[in-house]
Design a protein around this motif. Structure first.
Motif, PDB file in Angstrom:
ATOM      1  N   ASP A  48      39.156  32.510  54.673  1.00  0.00           N
ATOM      2  CA  ASP A  48      39.962  32.566  55.487  1.00  0.00           C
ATOM      3  C   ASP A  48      39.779  31.976  56.422  1.00  0.00           C
ATOM      4  O   ASP A  48      39.674  30.759  57.318  1.00  0.00           O
ATOM      5  N   SER A  49      41.306  31.910  56.950  1.00  0.00           N
ATOM      6  CA  SER A  49      41.965  30.699  58.257  1.00  0.00           C
ATOM      7  C   SER A  49      40.539  31.010  59.056  1.00  0.00           C
ATOM      8  O   SER A  49      40.618  29.785  59.932  1.00  0.00           O
ATOM      9  N   LYS A  50      40.280  31.508  58.827  1.00  0.00           N
ATOM     10  CA  LYS A  50      38.975  32.008  60.702  1.00  0.00           C
ATOM     11  C   LYS A  50      37.960  30.609  60.626  1.00  0.00           C
ATOM     12  O   LYS A  50      37.403  30.182  61.324  1.00  0.00           O
ATOM     13  N   TYR A  51      38.407  30.346  58.943  1.00  0.00           N
ATOM     14  CA  TYR A  51      36.612  29.015  59.056  1.00  0.00           C
ATOM     15  C   TYR A  51      37.631  27.440  58.893  1.00  0.00           C
ATOM     16  O   TYR A  51      36.296  26.537  59.293  1.00  0.00           O
ATOM     17  N   LEU A  52      38.738  27.834  59.389  1.00  0.00           N
ATOM     18  CA  LEU A  52      39.479  26.531  59.759  1.00  0.00           C
ATOM     19  C   LEU A  52      39.017  26.362  61.958  1.00  0.00           C
ATOM     20  O   LEU A  52      38.318  24.954  61.636  1.00  0.00           O
ATOM     21  N   ILE A  77      53.021  31.029  58.479  1.00  0.00           N
ATOM     22  CA  ILE A  77      51.648  30.275  58.528  1.00  0.00           C
ATOM     23  C   ILE A  77      51.716  29.535  59.861  1.00  0.00           C
ATOM     24  O   ILE A  77      50.962  29.529  60.350  1.00  0.00           O
ATOM     25  N   SER A  78      52.574  28.213  59.810  1.00  0.00           N
ATOM     26  CA  SER A  78      52.735  27.446  60.639  1.00  0.00           C
ATOM     27  C   SER A  78      52.185  28.229  62.638  1.00  0.00           C
ATOM     28  O   SER A  78      51.509  27.420  62.957  1.00  0.00           O
ATOM     29  N   GLY A  85      45.505  27.119  67.861  1.00  0.00           N
ATOM     30  CA  GLY A  85      45.169  25.615  68.556  1.00  0.00           C
ATOM     31  C   GLY A  85      45.165  24.642  67.357  1.00  0.00           C
ATOM     32  O   GLY A  85      45.227  23.162  68.496  1.00  0.00           O
ATOM     33  N   PHE A  86      46.229  24.520  66.884  1.00  0.00           N
ATOM     34  CA  PHE A  86      46.587  23.414  65.732  1.00  0.00           C
ATOM     35  C   PHE A  86      48.099  23.122  65.952  1.00  0.00           C
ATOM     36  O   PHE A  86      48.617  23.719  66.201  1.00  0.00           O
ATOM     37  N   ASN A  87      48.179  21.690  65.656  1.00  0.00           N
ATOM     38  CA  ASN A  87      49.325  21.179  66.050  1.00  0.00           C
ATOM     39  C   ASN A  87      50.046  20.865  64.794  1.00  0.00           C
ATOM     40  O   ASN A  87      49.894  19.956  64.089  1.00  0.00           O
TER      41      ASN A  87
END
Length: 310
Positions: A48-52, A77-78, A85-87
């Motif tokens: 899952d994306s929450k893993y990031l 997705i972007s 919180g990713f750039n």
């Protein structure tokens, strides 16, 4: 560099294999499809994306590569990653993108004379080479893909019609002492390069008809697209020219890429015919808009495009 691949589909698998072949370690594959969680791609678990956000991602030392083909999915997705919180650029980017290719996806597997330089590319089958201060442009096919491209070249040789659509290409003996294996191709040097986002609506309509004709002729020659983005061609010397020689394959164009052609060409044309010019370009190049690339949103004027029965 700790790598995460976002996308557990075909493109995700291709990206993972390519990175592993280059000696990179992929930490995890991320996807939004809950049915894929716990599955493995090349031994890498799908999460899952929450893993990031669980502490595994270290800014400046980690990178997320978006590995999907659909432009709308890339945009979503972007946006999702930004909300986490990713750039863009420093934390995540598209795995294969003509406008910003991650250096790690452009393997420098050859040593060249000083007057030559590597041109960054997302094509894992070849490396593009430019001769400095000289209008010469080459593509070096890696030895493991020579059989594949020999078939492409042989089929092109039998189809003069398809050749008229593509950038002029020939085998070259240049720097052969440095490239003992593989195939070196020389492409016609075209400058300047203009892309579809710079075409006014009527020109884009002509470009769409031309692109569909190319699709039909490739099919007749038992060839097809491996990449069907609208910005894979340019306009030069009074005609459209397909530049992405590496985007031509020995299989007929698969359904996902046919759908991509509809999204990138036909859908924008429908919007243009309705007078929704700005929306047409934002629909076609939604991801590129986020890179602040400018578009030609000129009005239709007296163009017959607005009169077309869609």
């Amino acid at each position: 560099m700790k790598l995460f691949v976002f996308g557990a589909g075909v493109q995700g698998e291709v990206t993972v294999k390519h990175l592993m072949n280059m000696g990179h370690i992929v930490n995890s594959v991320i996807d939004n499809d809950t049915k894929k969680y716990g599955q493995f791609i090349c031994g890498i678990e799908v999460r899952d994306s929450k893993y990031l956000t669980s502490g595994v991602f270290t800014k400046g030392e980690s990178l997320i590569l978006i590995a999907v083909l659909n432009e709308e999915a890339i945009f979503n997705i972007s946006r999702q990653l930004k909300e986490l919180g990713f750039n863009f650029g420093s934390d995540f980017r598209r795995a294969y993108n003509n406008y910003e290719t991650p250096p790690l996806l452009s393997p420098i597997r050859i040593v060249l004379p000083q007057e030559y330089e590597i041109s960054l590319s997302g094509d894992f089958r070849s490396t593009r080479i430019k001769k400095k201060n000289c209008k010469q442009f080459f593509r070096y096919i890696y030895p493991e893909y020579t059989d594949f491209y020999d078939k492409v070249l042989n089929r092109l040789e039998k189809s003069k019609t398809v050749q008229e659509f593509l950038v002029s290409t020939k085998k070259s003996e240049d720097i052969k002492d440095y490239l003992t294996d593989g195939i070196l191709l020389e492409h016609e040097y075209i400058e300047p390069i203009v892309f579809a986002n710079e075409f006014p609506p009527k020109m884009f309509f002509d470009y769409t008809i031309w692109f569909l004709e190319l699709l039909k002729e490739l099919d007749k020659a038992n060839l097809g697209f491996m990449d069907s983005h609208a910005y894979n061609a340019t306009f030069a010397n009074g005609k459209f020219i397909f530049l992405d020689f590496g985007g031509i394959g020995i299989e007929k164009t698969p359904l996902p890429l046919i759908i991509e052609i509809l999204d990138n060409f036909v859908h924008p044309l429908i919007l243009m015919a309705r007078g929704q010019i700005k929306r047409a370009f934002s629909s076609q190049f939604s991801f590129l808009l986020k890179l602040s690339i400018k578009f030609n949103c000129a009005p239709l004027g007296d163009s017959s495009l607005g009169k077309i029965d869609m």
